[in-house]
Design a protein around this motif. Structure first.
Motif, PDB file in Angstrom:
ATOM      1  N   THR A 240      36.367  34.883  34.974  1.00  0.00           N
ATOM      2  CA  THR A 240      36.937  35.640  36.080  1.00  0.00           C
ATOM      3  C   THR A 240      38.047  34.787  36.672  1.00  0.00           C
ATOM      4  OG1 THR A 240      34.841  36.714  36.542  1.00  0.00           O
ATOM      5  CG2 THR A 240      36.480  36.755  38.290  1.00  0.00           C
ATOM      6  N   ILE A 241      39.256  35.327  36.671  1.00  0.00           N
ATOM      7  CA  ILE A 241      40.415  34.612  37.195  1.00  0.00           C
ATOM      8  C   ILE A 241      40.745  35.226  38.551  1.00  0.00           C
ATOM      9  CG2 ILE A 241      42.811  33.962  36.780  1.00  0.00           C
ATOM     10  CD1 ILE A 241      42.215  34.533  33.759  1.00  0.00           C
ATOM     11  N   ASP A 242      40.563  34.437  39.590  1.00  0.00           N
ATOM     12  CA  ASP A 242      40.797  34.874  40.968  1.00  0.00           C
ATOM     13  C   ASP A 242      42.165  34.350  41.406  1.00  0.00           C
ATOM     14  OD1 ASP A 242      40.586  35.692  43.579  1.00  0.00           O
ATOM     15  OD2 ASP A 242      39.088  34.201  44.146  1.00  0.00           O
ATOM     16  N   VAL A 243      43.076  35.267  41.716  1.00  0.00           N
ATOM     17  CA  VAL A 243      44.435  34.888  42.117  1.00  0.00           C
ATOM     18  C   VAL A 243      44.659  35.327  43.561  1.00  0.00           C
ATOM     19  CG1 VAL A 243      46.892  35.104  41.615  1.00  0.00           C
ATOM     20  CG2 VAL A 243      45.240  35.225  39.740  1.00  0.00           C
ATOM     21  N   SER A 244      45.086  34.380  44.383  1.00  0.00           N
ATOM     22  CA  SER A 244      45.446  34.673  45.768  1.00  0.00           C
ATOM     23  C   SER A 244      46.929  34.389  45.936  1.00  0.00           C
ATOM     24  CB  SER A 244      44.651  33.790  46.736  1.00  0.00           C
ATOM     25  OG  SER A 244      43.264  34.015  46.585  1.00  0.00           O
TER      26      SER A 244
ATOM     27  N   ASP B 135      52.846  35.993  56.002  1.00  0.00           N
ATOM     28  CA  ASP B 135      51.505  35.861  56.565  1.00  0.00           C
ATOM     29  C   ASP B 135      50.498  36.763  55.869  1.00  0.00           C
ATOM     30  OD1 ASP B 135      52.398  34.022  58.385  1.00  0.00           O
ATOM     31  OD2 ASP B 135      52.780  35.497  59.959  1.00  0.00           O
ATOM     32  N   GLU B 136      50.938  37.550  54.906  1.00  0.00           N
ATOM     33  CA  GLU B 136      50.056  38.508  54.234  1.00  0.00           C
ATOM     34  C   GLU B 136      49.384  37.871  53.027  1.00  0.00           C
ATOM     35  OE1 GLU B 136      50.190  43.065  52.483  1.00  0.00           O
ATOM     36  OE2 GLU B 136      52.034  42.112  53.163  1.00  0.00           O
ATOM     37  N   LEU B 137      48.049  38.032  52.933  1.00  0.00           N
ATOM     38  CA  LEU B 137      47.272  37.516  51.803  1.00  0.00           C
ATOM     39  C   LEU B 137      46.943  38.656  50.855  1.00  0.00           C
ATOM     40  CD1 LEU B 137      45.556  35.387  50.294  1.00  0.00           C
ATOM     41  CD2 LEU B 137      43.673  36.006  51.829  1.00  0.00           C
ATOM     42  N   ILE B 138      47.280  38.486  49.583  1.00  0.00           N
ATOM     43  CA  ILE B 138      46.943  39.458  48.538  1.00  0.00           C
ATOM     44  C   ILE B 138      46.036  38.716  47.577  1.00  0.00           C
ATOM     45  CG2 ILE B 138      47.825  40.911  46.673  1.00  0.00           C
ATOM     46  CD1 ILE B 138      50.186  39.768  49.322  1.00  0.00           C
ATOM     47  N   ARG B 139      44.906  39.325  47.241  1.00  0.00           N
ATOM     48  CA  ARG B 139      43.944  38.665  46.363  1.00  0.00           C
ATOM     49  C   ARG B 139      43.476  39.673  45.326  1.00  0.00           C
ATOM     50  NH1 ARG B 139      38.301  38.101  46.546  1.00  0.00           N
ATOM     51  NH2 ARG B 139      37.645  36.317  45.344  1.00  0.00           N
ATOM     52  N   ASP B 140      43.375  39.228  44.076  1.00  0.00           N
ATOM     53  CA  ASP B 140      42.845  40.098  43.036  1.00  0.00           C
ATOM     54  C   ASP B 140      42.121  39.258  41.997  1.00  0.00           C
ATOM     55  OD1 ASP B 140      42.255  42.539  41.884  1.00  0.00           O
ATOM     56  OD2 ASP B 140      44.330  43.211  41.937  1.00  0.00           O
TER      57      ASP B 140
ATOM     58  N   SER C  51      46.371  45.784  20.706  1.00  0.00           N
ATOM     59  CA  SER C  51      46.771  46.643  21.814  1.00  0.00           C
ATOM     60  C   SER C  51      48.222  46.349  22.190  1.00  0.00           C
ATOM     61  CB  SER C  51      45.861  46.365  23.018  1.00  0.00           C
ATOM     62  OG  SER C  51      46.361  46.964  24.169  1.00  0.00           O
ATOM     63  N   PRO C  52      48.937  47.365  22.677  1.00  0.00           N
ATOM     64  CA  PRO C  52      50.286  47.092  23.163  1.00  0.00           C
ATOM     65  C   PRO C  52      50.278  46.348  24.504  1.00  0.00           C
ATOM     66  CG  PRO C  52      49.727  49.379  23.530  1.00  0.00           C
ATOM     67  CD  PRO C  52      48.598  48.771  22.739  1.00  0.00           C
ATOM     68  N   ARG C  53      49.085  46.190  25.089  1.00  0.00           N
ATOM     69  CA  ARG C  53      48.947  45.541  26.398  1.00  0.00           C
ATOM     70  C   ARG C  53      49.315  44.066  26.285  1.00  0.00           C
ATOM     71  NH1 ARG C  53      46.252  46.364  31.068  1.00  0.00           N
ATOM     72  NH2 ARG C  53      45.314  48.270  30.348  1.00  0.00           N
ATOM     73  N   GLU C  54      50.093  43.591  27.260  1.00  0.00           N
ATOM     74  CA  GLU C  54      50.464  42.179  27.318  1.00  0.00           C
ATOM     75  C   GLU C  54      50.079  41.540  28.632  1.00  0.00           C
ATOM     76  OE1 GLU C  54      54.626  42.041  26.451  1.00  0.00           O
ATOM     77  OE2 GLU C  54      54.308  42.392  24.319  1.00  0.00           O
ATOM     78  N   THR C  55      49.427  42.323  29.515  1.00  0.00           N
ATOM     79  CA  THR C  55      48.965  41.803  30.792  1.00  0.00           C
ATOM     80  C   THR C  55      47.501  42.153  30.955  1.00  0.00           C
ATOM     81  OG1 THR C  55      49.619  43.812  31.964  1.00  0.00           O
ATOM     82  CG2 THR C  55      51.225  42.016  31.907  1.00  0.00           C
ATOM     83  N   TYR C  56      46.826  41.433  31.831  1.00  0.00           N
ATOM     84  CA  TYR C  56      45.426  41.702  32.124  1.00  0.00           C
ATOM     85  C   TYR C  56      45.345  42.734  33.251  1.00  0.00           C
ATOM     86  CZ  TYR C  56      44.759  37.505  29.391  1.00  0.00           C
ATOM     87  OH  TYR C  56      44.780  36.589  28.376  1.00  0.00           O
ATOM     88  N   ALA C  57      44.431  43.672  33.129  1.00  0.00           N
ATOM     89  CA  ALA C  57      44.214  44.641  34.207  1.00  0.00           C
ATOM     90  C   ALA C  57      43.297  43.997  35.239  1.00  0.00           C
ATOM     91  CB  ALA C  57      43.576  45.909  33.651  1.00  0.00           C
ATOM     92  N   SER C  58      43.636  44.144  36.505  1.00  0.00           N
ATOM     93  CA  SER C  58      42.791  43.567  37.548  1.00  0.00           C
ATOM     94  C   SER C  58      41.506  44.368  37.656  1.00  0.00           C
ATOM     95  CB  SER C  58      43.523  43.551  38.889  1.00  0.00           C
ATOM     96  OG  SER C  58      43.617  44.850  39.413  1.00  0.00           O
ATOM     97  N   ASN C  59      40.456  43.715  38.133  1.00  0.00           N
ATOM     98  CA  ASN C  59      39.173  44.401  38.300  1.00  0.00           C
ATOM     99  C   ASN C  59      39.302  45.566  39.273  1.00  0.00           C
ATOM    100  OD1 ASN C  59      38.257  42.474  36.566  1.00  0.00           O
ATOM    101  ND2 ASN C  59      37.104  41.326  38.080  1.00  0.00           N
ATOM    102  N   THR C  60      40.140  45.419  40.302  1.00  0.00           N
ATOM    103  CA  THR C  60      40.373  46.501  41.257  1.00  0.00           C
ATOM    104  C   THR C  60      41.006  47.701  40.567  1.00  0.00           C
ATOM    105  OG1 THR C  60      40.723  44.848  42.973  1.00  0.00           O
ATOM    106  CG2 THR C  60      41.485  47.071  43.449  1.00  0.00           C
ATOM    107  N   ALA C  61      41.999  47.449  39.715  1.00  0.00           N
ATOM    108  CA  ALA C  61      42.662  48.542  38.998  1.00  0.00           C
ATOM    109  C   ALA C  61      41.709  49.230  38.029  1.00  0.00           C
ATOM    110  CB  ALA C  61      43.886  48.013  38.248  1.00  0.00           C
ATOM    111  N   ILE C  62      40.850  48.457  37.366  1.00  0.00           N
ATOM    112  CA  ILE C  62      39.875  49.040  36.434  1.00  0.00           C
ATOM    113  C   ILE C  62      38.913  49.959  37.174  1.00  0.00           C
ATOM    114  CG2 ILE C  62      37.925  48.510  34.906  1.00  0.00           C
ATOM    115  CD1 ILE C  62      39.464  45.925  34.136  1.00  0.00           C
ATOM    116  N   GLU C  63      38.380  49.493  38.311  1.00  0.00           N
ATOM    117  CA  GLU C  63      37.449  50.318  39.092  1.00  0.00           C
ATOM    118  C   GLU C  63      38.133  51.574  39.621  1.00  0.00           C
ATOM    119  OE1 GLU C  63      34.159  50.087  39.300  1.00  0.00           O
ATOM    120  OE2 GLU C  63      34.414  48.438  37.894  1.00  0.00           O
TER     121      GLU C  63
END
Length: 167
Positions: free
Chosen positions: A78-82, A87-92, A107-119
């Motif tokens: 699990t890769i947690d990126v903040s 002043d705004e915090l974005i975390r996924d 797959s043509p995919r070259e990026t990881y889908a975030s867990n939030t986007a998957i849900e």
């Protein structure tokens, strides 16, 4: 257009392998990269007791930031990126599997889908597929529907008739 700030994660190589890899991070708003954000990356192996790999807070001077990381073992991570934009915090969170050797990416995919986007994608698909459409799909071979796998890839599934299943 979407007015939210998002984090995009990719890697070199894609998918990840044991050893030295490079994580590629972009912080975007309306599809355009944002520079000047500060980021922190923390990777946790799903196995209990594993010490996390951590990258301290870094300032992104360019639109895209590359971070070298050493992956000590194969497993699901699990890769947690903040990211701090002003002043705004974005975390996924992103779930990635680290392979022993480089796998061919089918797959043509070259990026990881975030867990939030998957849900969000799963709930949108479940909302759009009522129980009556599922019954119709089962009784109508050849009809297809969509669902997401654990990596956020959209799968197109199709019902087929098997010998002896006609009733």
């Amino acid at each position: 257009m979407d007015d939210q700030i998002h984090i995009q994660l990719s890697s070199k190589p894609f998918p990840l392998i044991v050893g030295v890899n490079t994580l590629v991070l972009r912080v975007v708003k309306n599809g355009e990269p944002i520079s000047g954000a500060s980021i922190e990356v923390r990777a946790n192996r799903t196995m209990q007791g594993q010490i996390p790999c951590t990258v301290v807070r870094l300032k992104i001077r360019r639109a895209c930031h590359e971070i070298p990381m050493v992956w000590p073992a194969t497993d699901r991570w699990t890769i947690d990126v903040s990211a701090w934009v002003g002043d705004e915090l974005i975390r996924d969170e992103f779930t990635a599997f680290v392979f022993a050797v480089l796998e061919e990416n089918m797959s043509p995919r070259e990026t990881y889908a975030s867990n939030t986007a998957i849900e969000a994608r799963k709930s949108r698909i479940l909302r759009n597929s009522g129980s009556s459409s599922r019954r119709t799909a089962r009784s109508d071979p050849g009809r297809s529907w969509r669902r997401c796998d654990a990596h956020g890839n959209t799968l197109i599934c199709q019902w087929t008739k098997h010998a002896g299943s006609e009733k």
